[in-house]
Design an enzyme around this catalytic site. Structure first.
Site, PDB file in Angstrom:
ATOM      1  N   HIS A 396     -14.265  -0.464  -1.311  1.00  0.00           N
ATOM      2  CA  HIS A 396     -13.470   0.761  -0.385  1.00  0.00           C
ATOM      3  C   HIS A 396     -12.897  -0.126   0.745  1.00  0.00           C
ATOM      4  CE1 HIS A 396     -13.885   3.862  -3.033  1.00  0.00           C
ATOM      5  NE2 HIS A 396     -15.102   4.065  -3.072  1.00  0.00           N
ATOM      6  N   CYS A 445      -8.127  -0.807  -1.199  1.00  0.00           N
ATOM      7  CA  CYS A 445      -6.912  -0.146  -0.810  1.00  0.00           C
ATOM      8  C   CYS A 445      -6.505  -0.383   0.653  1.00  0.00           C
ATOM      9  CB  CYS A 445      -7.377   1.376  -1.126  1.00  0.00           C
ATOM     10  SG  CYS A 445      -7.548   1.829  -2.573  1.00  0.00           S
TER      11      CYS A 445
END
Length: 809
Positions: A396, A445
């Site tokens: 993440h 991301c």
């Protein structure tokens, strides 16, 4: 019988009283590991018959001012024949490690340290190291990270010495019980010339200059090179002078000025000293003739004049790295956020590829914030001038106001910049080391974090030509991972792994990866590779490593990093019944290890025999349901199974970075004799030290990034007395449990059959294999038909027939 064997066969009543007093202090102070517990673990059928009355007499010792229940108990045991070895075994059962340490025989110690020296090529040179200890002392010399052939005596002789023998040396001494290292020493070899005639007749510690400085005629803009070389013992030190004043930082044999000017004219000489003597070189006058003087002032010029100013640099000049190091991190098992799957295989495959490119790689799964920061800190310590540094992260992440952040597995919900690692901050610290190439590959991301409104002031990065960013997706977009019947990769790694070994400039290679990704129907319009670069030279990941005159700090840091890949030595355990069991170890990542057990010998009168391992440290969470499995796949180790021996029981240990103490466990043997229905149990306690990443102690308190120096025990520039207290004692180089290993310059608990120069390639049963946390219990293995479960990230999209799902990071 050796001194050590004699010591352990000694009756405990014959031990020196100070030793017994210290042991009794440990047993009297604690209850869970005290004398009552010791009495309770004495086998009922042993020769020590401790009656209730005797135990009561031990208890009464508490009432006496100087009374010791433990001393009374040991005296009773000694009267019945208890030996030091038998007492140590009982103390091991109750976990009284402090008392065991007191019982150990005297260790080994280097009493005569080798000395650094400079000698002329063709002479005889000798490095000497003497140690005292019991029993017989064994020696092994190493040159930097490689074992010296036949260097297994107290003297390392070179007859004659060659230029290739120059470098840093260290000697490891050991006996059966303990080990020690000498100080690092440097052997400097000066090339033979006519000025050194007769030098072989001088004493070995006599200081004498062999090479005098010479200066040709120079013009403004030329390169000045002055060289002075001397022989002597201890190692000569150099200081250059100009017009009688010391030149700052001019402390090498060779003094250079890249572009001389009229101001550099003067009288130069070099002062050489070895602590015992001092000698000055001859004076040399540097005269700078007239020539075009380059200045840094701004000026106007025509295009024709500008073309005259362009310096033609050969484009075919080969480029090289002074070293290659990589840190590869994959975070999947998030505590407060959606779980990921692809980082397991991504990190595994990238690690294998980078090792083929001669990178020294440490790869880890599932790190907390403290663990990530401390691991990055260790990585930064490796960087030096000309080093290629690569950092890959899968997990993440987000990007706010131009800063990218990597999210640890323990990040709260919601998380902010203070809970994450800023990529730009790490890059700034990398630049300070004048690295030859900095590569960041961020498979995460880059969407805005709506919960984090902190605006970080951008780091003041230096203007360099060595930075390459490979973002798996564009700013403001998400990164995806896919599942296939035989593949579980992130989109970025799916295409990167096909080209990573190509001999191309890194930016050209990434451009082609971007083009490949653009053809992917699954993510077209949703994910595209973004490349940012300030690279001017044709730097490639395939550039060779060309060792230069490494600084002592650089050598020491390389040894520190390499400890993260050290495995325990395989071992054979023999039980009292005659059964022999082999214990083997293999690494999947730098923080994931497989232990496999195999019964290799069983007496004929035993008809049923089973062995398993248990009793792991509490700080290393191990689910008993996933230990001692018949196949590696049952433990979640899908990628390593093809390299492990068959017909064993397998146990996977992940998160080794959480180990605070040595890794200990019990080997439990259950068997039945022929004609007897009752099962018999035997148990042995095993201590394998700190394997793999556990040696770096990255679980401990947060360390400041890039401290000014790295005080590593026995580094070429730091003596053991100056070792930093923040380093665990096990971080020396080798474990006393495996004193026969070659060195553990590159691996701490290595097998003696593996040479140090091969450790990075196959030091842990091939390249590091990938494995996830235990929640992959039912995940569909990328390389097997085992079905497992996982938490799916949403949204999910239907794909072509050859793909199952696309998951967002």
């Amino acid at each position: 019988m050796s001194d050590s064997q004699q010591f352990y066969s000694l009756n405990i009543n014959l031990l020196e009283e100070p030793i017994l007093q210290k042991v009794c202090e440990q047993l009297d102070q604690t209850s869970d590991k005290g004398w009552r517990r010791l009495a309770g673990v004495i086998p009922k059928k042993s020769r020590y018959n401790l009656s209730p009355m005797e135990l009561h007499q031990c208890s009464l010792k508490v009432m006496e001012p100087e009374g010791s229940p433990a001393r009374k108990l040991l005296r009773i045991m000694g009267d019945q024949g208890c030996t030091t070895r038998e007492l140590a075994d009982l103390l091991q059962i109750i976990g009284q490690s402090n008392a065991i340490q007191i019982l150990r025989p005297p260790g080994i110690k280097v009493v005569t340290q080798p000395e650094s020296m400079a000698v002329q090529s063709g002479q005889m040179a000798k490095l000497c190291c003497l140690a005292a200890g019991h029993p017989v002392v064994n020696y092994q010399w190493f040159k930097m990270d490689k074992e010296v052939p036949h260097g297994n005596s107290s003297e390392l002789a070179f007859n004659p010495v060659d230029l290739s023998d120059a470098g840093f040396y260290i000697c490891r001494v050991n006996n059966v019980q303990s080990f020690d290292f000498s100080n690092w020493v440097q052997l400097d070899v000066i090339e033979s010339n006519l000025a050194c005639n007769g030098i072989s007749l001088l004493p070995v510690n006599k200081l004498q200059i062999c090479t005098q400085p010479q200066c040709p005629k120079l013009l403004v803009g030329d390169k000045l090179i002055l060289e002075c070389a001397a022989v002597g013992k201890p190692l000569p030190r150099y200081q250059w002078y100009r017009n009688g004043a010391a030149v700052i930082d001019a402390t090498n044999k060779v003094y250079t000025i890249a572009n001389v000017s009229a101001e550099d004219q003067g009288m130069y000489y070099c002062q050489v000293s070895n602590g015992n003597e001092t000698e000055d070189s001859k004076n040399v006058e540097v005269i700078i003739g007239c020539g075009k003087l380059w200045t840094h002032t701004a000026m106007e010029c025509t295009e024709d004049e500008l073309s005259d100013l362009i310096i033609n640099v050969p484009t075919n000049e080969p480029l090289f790295a002074t070293d290659k190091v990589a840190l590869v991190i994959g975070n999947m098992s998030y505590k407060n956020h959606s779980q990921l799957k692809a980082p397991m295989v991504d990190v595994y495959e990238l690690t294998n590829l980078l090792r083929q490119l001669d990178f020294k790689v440490v790869s880890q799964l599932d790190l907390t914030e403290v663990e990530m920061r401390n691991t990055v800190n260790e990585f930064l310590l490796l960087l030096d001038k000309g080093v290629y540094g690569l950092l890959y992260y899968a997990g993440h992440g987000y990007e706010n106001f131009g800063n990218s952040f990597m999210v640890p597995i323990d990040a709260p919900k919601p998380y902010r910049s203070s809970n994450c690692l800023c990529v730009q901050s790490i890059l700034k610290l990398m630049q300070e080391k004048e690295t030859g190439l900095n590569v960041f590959l961020l498979d995460m991301c880059r969407k805005r974090n709506q919960y984090d409104n902190t605006i970080l002031i951008p780091e003041n990065l230096k203007v360099t030509a060595n930075i390459v960013f490979g973002y798996a997706t564009c700013q403001g977009a998400e990164a995806f991972e896919i599942q296939h019947s035989d593949l579980a990769n992130g989109i970025f790694m799916k295409f990167l792994k096909k080209r990573l070994l190509e001999d191309k400039k890194i930016t050209v290679l990434l451009d082609q990866v971007a083009e490949d990704m653009g053809q992917c129907v699954l993510t077209k319009g949703m994910q595209a590779l973004e490349i940012r670069s300030s690279l001017s030279a044709r730097r490639a990941l395939t550039d060779p490593v060309q060792q230069t005159a490494c600084s002592p700090d650089s050598l020491a840091r390389n040894l520190q990093w390499a400890k993260a890949n050290e495995l325990p030595d395989s071992m054979c355990i023999e039980f009292d019944c005659g059964v022999k069991i082999k214990l083997g170890f293999a690494a999947e990542f730098s923080n994931v290890m497989i232990i496999y057990t195999q019964i290799i010998s069983t007496p004929s009168n035993i008809v049923d025999c089973r062995a398993n391992i248990t009793d792991f440290p509490l700080d290393l969470y191990v689910d008993p349901k996933e230990t001692n499995k018949g196949t590696p796949e049952e433990t979640g180790s899908f990628l390593v199974s093809k390299d492990l021996p068959k017909h064993c029981l397998y146990t996977r240990l992940s998160s080794l970075q959480t180990l605070k103490e040595n890794l200990t466990f019990s080997v439990c043997l259950t068997y039945m004799y022929e004609g007897v229905e009752d099962m018999v149990d035997e148990r042995k306690k095993i201590d394998v030290g700190k394997p793999l990443i556990a040696k770096l102690d990255i679980h401990s308190g947060l360390r400041s990034l890039f401290p000014p120096s790295s005080h590593i025990p026995h580094s070429p520039c730091h003596s053991p007395e100056r070792a930093s207290s923040s380093l665990h004692p096990s971080c020396v180089f080798t474990s006393p449990r495996y004193p026969q290993s070659p060195l553990n310059v590159y691996h701490q608990n290595l097998t003696s059959s593996v040479q140090p120069e091969n450790y990075w390639q196959d030091g842990y049963s091939g390249y590091p294999r990938s494995a996830g946390r235990r929640y992959f219990t039912e995940l569909k293995s990328p390389y097997s038909n085992v079905t497992t479960t996982r938490h799916r990230n949403v949204p999910e999209e239907s794909t072509e027939d050859n793909f199952d799902f696309v998951y967002k990071y």
